[in-house]
Design a protein around this motif. Sequence first.
Motif, PDB file in Angstrom:
ATOM      1  N   ASP A 243      -6.860  -4.998  11.229  1.00 29.86           N
ATOM      2  CA  ASP A 243      -6.182  -4.020  10.368  1.00 29.86           C
ATOM      3  C   ASP A 243      -6.695  -4.213   8.949  1.00 29.86           C
ATOM      4  O   ASP A 243      -6.312  -5.179   8.288  1.00 29.86           O
TER       5      ASP A 243
ATOM      6  N   ARG B  50      -5.978  -2.919   6.211  1.00 31.70           N
ATOM      7  CA  ARG B  50      -5.024  -2.770   5.104  1.00 31.70           C
ATOM      8  C   ARG B  50      -4.001  -3.892   5.051  1.00 31.70           C
ATOM      9  O   ARG B  50      -3.125  -3.885   4.198  1.00 31.70           O
ATOM     10  N   SER B  51      -4.084  -4.871   5.954  1.00 30.71           N
ATOM     11  CA  SER B  51      -3.064  -5.915   6.039  1.00 30.71           C
ATOM     12  C   SER B  51      -3.637  -7.311   5.871  1.00 30.71           C
ATOM     13  O   SER B  51      -4.793  -7.569   6.210  1.00 30.71           O
TER      14      SER B  51
ATOM     15  N   SER C 181       1.104  -5.584   3.908  1.00 35.72           N
ATOM     16  CA  SER C 181       0.094  -4.829   3.187  1.00 35.72           C
ATOM     17  C   SER C 181      -0.666  -5.668   2.149  1.00 35.72           C
ATOM     18  O   SER C 181      -0.057  -6.375   1.352  1.00 35.72           O
ATOM     19  N   ARG C 182      -1.973  -5.563   2.178  1.00 38.12           N
ATOM     20  CA  ARG C 182      -2.812  -6.220   1.171  1.00 38.12           C
ATOM     21  C   ARG C 182      -2.484  -5.661  -0.205  1.00 38.12           C
ATOM     22  O   ARG C 182      -2.437  -6.395  -1.191  1.00 38.12           O
TER      23      ARG C 182
END
Length: 125
Positions: free
Chosen positions: A38, A40-41, A57-58
């Motif tokens: 993922d 975005r994570s 979430s990043r």
Amino acid sequence: MSVVEQYARAHVLTDADLPEEEDGGAVPVVLRYDPEDDPRSVCVALPGRGSCQWTFSRALLEQGLRAPAGSGEVRVWPCGRVQAVVEFHSAHGCSVVQFDTKALLRFLRRTYTAAPAAATEPVAR
């Protein structure tokens, strides 16, 4: 794209059992980013029985280094000039983890090298 894994020392307050450390309670925490899984994570793995792992979430991590961010299960905020706090909530309780901001910034830089933000954003249609 490659996996980014970084070990950091952090102070953890939780109702779970943690290993005793000699240097004031700091424990090793694993920061992990896998853009194939993922992009975005990010993942934070806490030590102890059951080795608790959180994925979030990043962007939340990045925002929380500048100002309080998040709601619900994960919250991040700066704590003074050189530290940051990540707070995790679950049905089993709450864990508050205090990091040196430099460690989190170094980790974020490495994640953006592995997968730049523009490459991880969804394509608008």
